[in-house]
Design an enzyme around this catalytic site. Structure first.
Site, short mmCIF file in Angstrom:
data_model
loop_
_atom_site.label_atom_id
_atom_site.label_comp_id
_atom_site.label_asym_id
_atom_site.label_seq_id
_atom_site.Cartn_x
_atom_site.Cartn_y
_atom_site.Cartn_z
N GLY A 109 0.82 -1.20 0.00
CA GLY A 109 0.00 0.00 0.00
C GLY A 109 0.86 1.25 0.00
N GLU A 110 0.40 2.30 0.66
CA GLU A 110 1.06 3.61 0.75
C GLU A 110 0.99 4.38 -0.57
OE1 GLU A 110 5.12 3.33 2.06
OE2 GLU A 110 4.62 2.25 3.90
#
Lengths: 356, 356
Positions: free
Chosen positions: B322-323
């Site tokens: 993610g991120e």
């Protein structure tokens, strides 16, 4: 430059200590372990190749596009006229082709190596004139090249690799141009992997069913004449390359071996480059450890060759252009893998709690 | 800033004339027609989104990382402690996380939007403080957010989209941070697609079989409480989002709708962003036409959500971080598509013969 055999003799194995150090460092970075997936595996490979942890960022400087013509075009295997090879070389030198745009986008230039274009080419910026022969003979009828021409073309590629590394390249990117080149690529992949012609022969730049069937027969005639069907360990790989190859494919094989011998990663493009990588591995066993497959070409022979080598491409964007375009698109991913190791904070340095 | 409903009302359809002009131009460029595969389809989509041919190069300027905490962490769905969300926000602001490295590599910065971190955060460079609520309630037991908090979070995302476009962004890139966020993402994807919890629930940052089974039951409890099982057309999507969502997921949904309303492409990251895109499409039908999926997360819910939306990711590198990391890795591909249209020579301009 040393003869090609000396390049082969210099080939070593990746450095396991550097690879292990990068693998251990990746587990200290502020992310769940393994969560960067294939980026982490590539980073470990890059460290092993360079013998350094963290690995250097793989900057190629330029993409080397090897160009050659193919006598097999006489069999009607492509809808494109042979003169397009030379016209595209001019387009490369003028900066207007897809590879120019994609190399520029990846921060690299383009150098074109005439190792076998049929016509004489005028000097131009970015053109290296190293013709081993003006186009191959028709591989359906006779050996495409002599052993001497083949060795010369291998040396052109190996010398280019050595030259680029000397100039600071920390990565090599394979490029290719040659109308008709998917036919010798299919023949070489069939010969070195033992797959039948229909399993490795594709539609190239776009041909219909009848033309495809004709192309398959052309590949079969080349294979029958050569007597090579996956029996390469007992064969002479150089003789098979000479019989079925292309001048740019031979040069690319030399380029790959040259990069591996110089301990830099070689980012491999589509089916032409995969054919060259299959040849390179036969000529210099172990050099595949230095290769990263950039892109899965939609040509079926590419997947057969990649599987044979145990390579899994970084990208699959349904490209079927060659020139180095798929490799160039993958270059930022390769570079990102190195930068992750070099630039990310660790749990300790960032004060982030590890999982319980 | 206008209320979120006005953003939804501004949503239009992509420009077919611009898309058609780019498609026609692609066929005049010096390459076999269609040979750049998915790059060509993306270029046509970009032209339609921008209403310009050639399309502008999608430069985002920054990646917007929306951060929030999740009350459902009380159910033991993650091995990471809740304070890691705030610690990672500090890591983002200091430049040490994976998203910082990958954004920098793609020529972009990172801005972090605290829309729902549980603790109070000190002011920091690159941090936007827009907390709609300090973490959600436990979705297994009660609605995660009130409708008002949900609307506020949607507005935070939509306003950020409008602000970035105003500052010159020609593309939005979704980023996210929140320990426990794969649980609400799975619940939302299940609710909006009608898939059962086991089909959409993954291992997140890495959990074993027992923890996974517990996570599935948590998702099932949330779905049962909400009474939402793929029946969303008859439901109220905002109520479902409030019941099962996360603050950063709601903000991301608003961000996606905001980008679509402003006619810029939105590059969607992993399973959190896909959950947000599923919500966004329910809230503002048609906004998916402005989305490009950057990467196929290894979370199973991501593939379910992408299939529901009809999106095929550009990359599949087995990331599960993610991120915004997967989207950032795909950004050069998105940009390459636009540059191909803008920079390549045509058959006429380069004097290259077309095929016979």
């Amino acid at each position: 430059m040393p003869p090609f055999s000396e390049t082969v003799a210099r080939l070593g194995r990746p450095d396991e200590a550097a690879a292990g150090a990068t693998a251990a460092h990746l587990d200290r970075l502020t992310k769940p372990r393994g969560s960067l997936g294939r980026l982490e595996a590539v980073a470990v490979q890059l460290a092993g190749i360079a013998g350094e942890s963290p690995p250097p960022v793989p900057e190629p400087g330029v993409v080397a596009v090897f160009a050659g013509d193919h006598g097999v075009l006489a069999e009607g295997v492509s809808p494109w006229p042979a003169e397009v090879t030379a016209q595209m070389v001019a387009n490369f030198c003028a900066g207007g082709a897809a590879i120019n745009v994609l190399a520029r986008h990846a921060g690299a230039g383009v150098v074109v190596v005439d190792v076998g274009v049929a016509s004489e080419l005028d000097a131009a910026d970015g053109l290296v004139r190293a013709k081993a022969r003006p186009g191959t003979a028709n591989l359906a009828e006779e050996p495409a090249m002599t052993p001497e021409e083949t060795t010369t073309a291998l040396g052109v590629g190996a010398d280019m690799a050595a030259d680029l590394v000397l100039k600071g390249a920390r990565c090599l990117v394979t490029g290719d141009m040659g109308i008709g080149s998917t036919t010798p690529s299919a023949a070489l992949i069939a010969a070195f992997t033992g797959h039948a012609a229909p399993a490795v022969t594709g539609r190239g730049t776009g041909i219909g069913d009848d033309e495809w069937a004709r192309k398959v027969r052309v590949v079969e005639r080349g294979l029958a004449r050569t007597g090579a069907f996956g029996a390469v360990p007992g064969d002479d790989p150089l003789a098979v390359l000479a019989s079925l190859g292309g001048l740019e494919i031979a040069a690319l094989a030399g380029f790959i071996v040259g990069g591996a011998a110089a301990r830099v990663p070689v980012l491999v493009d589509g089916v032409i480059a995969v054919a060259a990588a299959v040849v390179a591995e036969a000529l210099a066993p172990g050099c595949t450890a230095y290769c990263v497959a950039g892109h899965r070409s939609s040509e079926p022979g590419a997947t057969v060759g990649l599987d044979h080598l145990g390579l899994l491409p970084l990208l699959d964007l349904e490209l079927r252009l060659g020139e180095g375009t798929g490799a160039c698109l993958a270059l930022p991913v390769l570079q990102a893998a190195a930068r992750i190791v070099r630039e990310m904070a660790t749990f300790d340095s960032a004060g982030v709690s590890d999982k319980t």
